[in-house]
Design an enzyme around this catalytic site. Structure first.
Site, mmCIF file in Angstrom:
data_model
loop_
_atom_site.group_PDB
_atom_site.id
_atom_site.type_symbol
_atom_site.label_atom_id
_atom_site.label_comp_id
_atom_site.label_asym_id
_atom_site.label_seq_id
_atom_site.Cartn_x
_atom_site.Cartn_y
_atom_site.Cartn_z
ATOM 1 N N SER A 183 -51.968 8.391 -91.694
ATOM 2 C CA SER A 183 -53.498 8.590 -91.207
ATOM 3 C C SER A 183 -54.584 7.803 -91.420
ATOM 4 O O SER A 183 -55.648 8.129 -92.006
ATOM 5 C CB SER A 183 -53.854 10.174 -92.083
ATOM 6 O OG SER A 183 -53.500 9.942 -93.261
ATOM 7 N N ASP B 123 -54.650 9.022 -83.604
ATOM 8 C CA ASP B 123 -54.886 9.895 -82.597
ATOM 9 C C ASP B 123 -56.325 10.514 -82.536
ATOM 10 O O ASP B 123 -56.583 11.334 -81.922
ATOM 11 C CB ASP B 123 -53.926 11.176 -82.813
ATOM 12 C CG ASP B 123 -53.987 11.947 -83.935
ATOM 13 O OD1 ASP B 123 -54.909 11.291 -84.966
ATOM 14 O OD2 ASP B 123 -53.562 12.861 -84.485
ATOM 15 N N MET C 36 -47.577 6.157 -84.279
ATOM 16 C CA MET C 36 -47.880 7.434 -84.106
ATOM 17 C C MET C 36 -48.868 8.174 -84.422
ATOM 18 O O MET C 36 -49.040 9.158 -84.387
ATOM 19 C CB MET C 36 -46.245 8.311 -84.057
ATOM 20 C CG MET C 36 -45.136 7.735 -83.432
ATOM 21 S SD MET C 36 -45.044 7.477 -81.812
ATOM 22 C CE MET C 36 -45.363 9.352 -81.333
ATOM 23 N N GLY C 37 -49.408 7.430 -85.473
ATOM 24 C CA GLY C 37 -50.413 8.085 -86.454
ATOM 25 C C GLY C 37 -51.921 8.167 -85.725
ATOM 26 O O GLY C 37 -52.541 9.247 -86.123
ATOM 27 N N ASN D 156 -44.919 2.935 -97.883
ATOM 28 C CA ASN D 156 -45.956 3.944 -97.660
ATOM 29 C C ASN D 156 -47.501 3.576 -98.640
ATOM 30 O O ASN D 156 -47.100 2.958 -99.827
ATOM 31 C CB ASN D 156 -45.595 5.316 -98.068
ATOM 32 C CG ASN D 156 -46.553 6.311 -97.711
ATOM 33 O OD1 ASN D 156 -46.928 6.358 -96.584
ATOM 34 N ND2 ASN D 156 -46.801 7.463 -98.552
ATOM 35 N N LYS E 39 -52.808 24.003 -75.914
ATOM 36 C CA LYS E 39 -52.535 24.302 -77.144
ATOM 37 C C LYS E 39 -53.869 24.389 -77.888
ATOM 38 O O LYS E 39 -54.681 23.593 -77.599
ATOM 39 C CB LYS E 39 -51.662 22.893 -77.748
ATOM 40 C CG LYS E 39 -51.501 23.367 -79.297
ATOM 41 C CD LYS E 39 -50.503 22.330 -79.767
ATOM 42 C CE LYS E 39 -51.151 21.151 -80.360
ATOM 43 N NZ LYS E 39 -50.346 20.228 -80.997
ATOM 44 N N HIS F 182 -45.725 14.505 -93.833
ATOM 45 C CA HIS F 182 -45.058 15.443 -93.274
ATOM 46 C C HIS F 182 -44.334 15.082 -91.974
ATOM 47 O O HIS F 182 -42.984 15.401 -91.872
ATOM 48 C CB HIS F 182 -46.133 16.624 -92.823
ATOM 49 C CG HIS F 182 -45.697 17.842 -92.108
ATOM 50 N ND1 HIS F 182 -44.777 18.663 -92.881
ATOM 51 C CD2 HIS F 182 -45.649 18.350 -90.886
ATOM 52 C CE1 HIS F 182 -44.534 19.813 -92.219
ATOM 53 N NE2 HIS F 182 -45.036 19.521 -90.961
HETATM 54 P P1 NAD Z 1 -49.722 13.751 -93.837
HETATM 55 O O1 NAD Z 1 -51.048 14.094 -94.482
HETATM 56 O O2 NAD Z 1 -48.686 14.560 -94.344
HETATM 57 O O3 NAD Z 1 -49.322 12.169 -94.410
HETATM 58 C C1 NAD Z 1 -50.344 11.180 -94.245
HETATM 59 C C2 NAD Z 1 -49.779 9.726 -94.201
HETATM 60 O O4 NAD Z 1 -50.461 8.749 -94.319
HETATM 61 C C3 NAD Z 1 -48.885 9.615 -95.762
HETATM 62 O O5 NAD Z 1 -47.818 8.737 -95.626
HETATM 63 C C4 NAD Z 1 -50.092 8.857 -96.403
HETATM 64 O O6 NAD Z 1 -49.497 7.986 -97.753
HETATM 65 C C5 NAD Z 1 -50.720 7.912 -95.598
HETATM 66 N N1 NAD Z 1 -51.777 7.338 -95.645
HETATM 67 C C6 NAD Z 1 -53.052 8.192 -96.231
HETATM 68 N N2 NAD Z 1 -54.196 7.320 -96.480
HETATM 69 C C7 NAD Z 1 -53.603 6.090 -96.011
HETATM 70 C C8 NAD Z 1 -54.174 4.635 -95.854
HETATM 71 N N3 NAD Z 1 -55.384 4.619 -96.158
HETATM 72 N N4 NAD Z 1 -53.402 3.686 -95.513
HETATM 73 C C9 NAD Z 1 -52.235 3.853 -95.289
HETATM 74 N N5 NAD Z 1 -51.657 5.185 -95.180
HETATM 75 C C10 NAD Z 1 -52.505 6.136 -95.674
HETATM 76 O O7 NAD Z 1 -49.793 13.467 -92.106
HETATM 77 P P2 NAD Z 1 -48.622 13.842 -91.077
HETATM 78 O O8 NAD Z 1 -48.808 15.417 -90.847
HETATM 79 O O9 NAD Z 1 -47.463 13.004 -91.700
HETATM 80 O O10 NAD Z 1 -49.376 13.089 -90.049
HETATM 81 C C11 NAD Z 1 -49.554 11.776 -89.942
HETATM 82 C C12 NAD Z 1 -50.465 11.043 -89.006
HETATM 83 O O11 NAD Z 1 -50.052 11.343 -87.553
HETATM 84 C C13 NAD Z 1 -51.807 11.843 -89.034
HETATM 85 O O12 NAD Z 1 -52.885 10.765 -88.664
HETATM 86 C C14 NAD Z 1 -51.945 12.664 -87.731
HETATM 87 O O13 NAD Z 1 -53.305 13.096 -87.467
HETATM 88 C C15 NAD Z 1 -50.976 11.899 -86.927
HETATM 89 N N6 NAD Z 1 -50.109 12.862 -85.800
HETATM 90 C C16 NAD Z 1 -50.208 12.357 -84.775
HETATM 91 C C17 NAD Z 1 -49.590 12.790 -83.421
HETATM 92 C C18 NAD Z 1 -49.271 12.493 -82.212
HETATM 93 O O14 NAD Z 1 -49.118 13.029 -81.321
HETATM 94 N N7 NAD Z 1 -49.573 10.907 -82.142
HETATM 95 C C19 NAD Z 1 -49.115 14.321 -83.816
HETATM 96 C C20 NAD Z 1 -49.461 14.877 -84.852
HETATM 97 C C21 NAD Z 1 -49.831 13.913 -86.072
#
Ligand code: NAD
Length: 322
Positions: free
Chosen positions: A200, A223, A220-221, A160, A67, A138
């Site tokens: 994130s 990474d 899951m967040g 959140n 990817k 998202h």
């Molecule tokens: P997004 O930007 O749509 O949402 C971010 C989320 O994090 C929101 O709920 C926001 O309120 C919260 N947030 C932001 N700052 C924060 C803080 N300081 N403390 C606590 N919460 C906070 O992002 P997304 O697309 O939903 O992705 C979320 C996370 O998942 C990202 O870190 C992304 O890199 C990760 N991700 C992981 C995988 C995986 O395979 N593990 C795959 C895709 C995305």
């Protein structure tokens, strides 16, 4: 070769097909039939973009490829495009010829949601009824939709960092026929049997004190190096499972407990070993289990291969002489 454009994916692949593909590839990884290549991630010095490649080879599923893509932070404001952009390239393992090019944006969300869903299937208590969501961005909507398929959940509780994002998650819960309550973190830990963290964040929200015995967490967040959603004590107090141990200790949620010397790498188990029956998984109702979902290239290849098969069957794939 086949092309499956991003716009076609939503009508082709289901959450069920994604789940099956990801569960199978996790199992293959634990059997050592599949392996991920080292990840490349570069700040390219243009548009503040981060670009990279995640690839691998699954000998049992015969999926070879990568990817390519990353994060363009100004896409939405400047071009009305989503900031995460990716494409999956599949190759014929017998010849090295290009086999398919597949839009990777929706697939990334589906394969990530499938991973936590696989962990809930194999690690959560059977009597889990309350799902806790930490995060409302998202990915959270995909996570919620995939999670509720695994247990007879009766309620969703959510917290959140930006509370104004929670009503949208409540709408997704309502679509799924589930009541939703916005709660504090202590209240979330007190009620939830399963907790998904998908933020994130670079500092912990959920702590060991918040979480009850018997809870299953899917983190899951995290990474990337430096990100963190739960405190290291919570990781240390749990039985830890992951997709890929090398990623868990370096870029996953377990990186902090490892760095602080609270757990050893040997304490981290591959989720695929549970799927294969080589690890018992949860062994008591009081055990806290934690899945550190770091996201691996093989997940992307697995769902992309699945969508190509479906698209070819349905006549929705574009054939190109290449
Ligand atoms: P997004 O930007 O749509 O949402 C971010 C989320 O994090 C929101 O709920 C926001 O309120 C919260 N947030 C932001 N700052 C924060 C803080 N300081 N403390 C606590 N919460 C906070 O992002 P997304 O697309 O939903 O992705 C979320 C996370 O998942 C990202 O870190 C992304 O890199 C990760 N991700 C992981 C995988 C995986 O395979 N593990 C795959 C895709 C995305």
């Amino acid at each position: 070769m086949w092309i499956v454009p991003e716009a076609a994916i939503a009508d082709l692949i289901s959450a069920e097909a994604s789940f099956e593909a990801v569960e199978a590839v996790f199992a293959a990884m634990a059997r050592k039939d599949a392996y991920n290549f080292p990840v490349i991630r570069e700040a390219i010095g243009h548009e503040d973009a981060l670009y990279g490649f995640k690839g691998g080879f699954d000998r049992s599923g015969m999926a070879l490829g990568l990817k390519a893509g990353g994060y363009w932070p100004h896409n939405l404001e400047r071009r009305n495009l989503i900031n995460h952009q990716s494409t999956v390239f599949l190759f014929d393992p017998d010849t090295g010829k290009m086999a398919a090019m597949v839009g990777g944006n929706l697939l990334t969300a589906l394969r990530t949601a499938a991973a936590s869903s696989v962990s809930i299937k194999h690690l959560a208590r059977e009597d889990a009824r309350v799902l806790g969501m930490v995060g409302a961005g998202h990915q959270s909507h995909f996570q919620l939709r995939a999670a509720v398929k695994q247990r007879r959940f009766e309620k969703v509780v959510g917290w959140n960092y930006h509370p104004d994002m929670l009503p949208k998650l409540a709408e997704t819960a309502a679509e799924l026929g589930l009541p939703f309550e916005a709660v504090s973190l202590p209240e979330l830990g007190a009620q939830a049997d399963v907790i998904i963290t998908i933020t994130s964040a670079f500092s912990p929200s959920l702590t060991h004190e918040h979480v009850r015995p018997g809870t299953h967490l899917a983190c899951m967040g995290t990474d990337t190096k430096g990100k963190q959603e739960v405190d290291a004590a919570l990781v240390a107090g749990a039985t830890v499972f992951t997709d890929e141990i090398a990623q868990s200790i370096s870029i996953g949620e377990a990186q902090h407990a490892i760095a602080e010397g609270l757990i050893a790498e040997s304490a981290i188990n591959q989720i695929g070993a549970v799927i294969n029956g080589a690890h018992p998984g949860r062994t008591s109702a009081d055990e806290i289990t934690l899945f550190d979902g770091t996201g691996v290239g093989l997940q992307d290849l697995a769902v992309a291969q699945s969508v190509v098969d479906i698209a070819v069957r349905k006549g929705a794939a574009i054939q190109v002489d290449f």
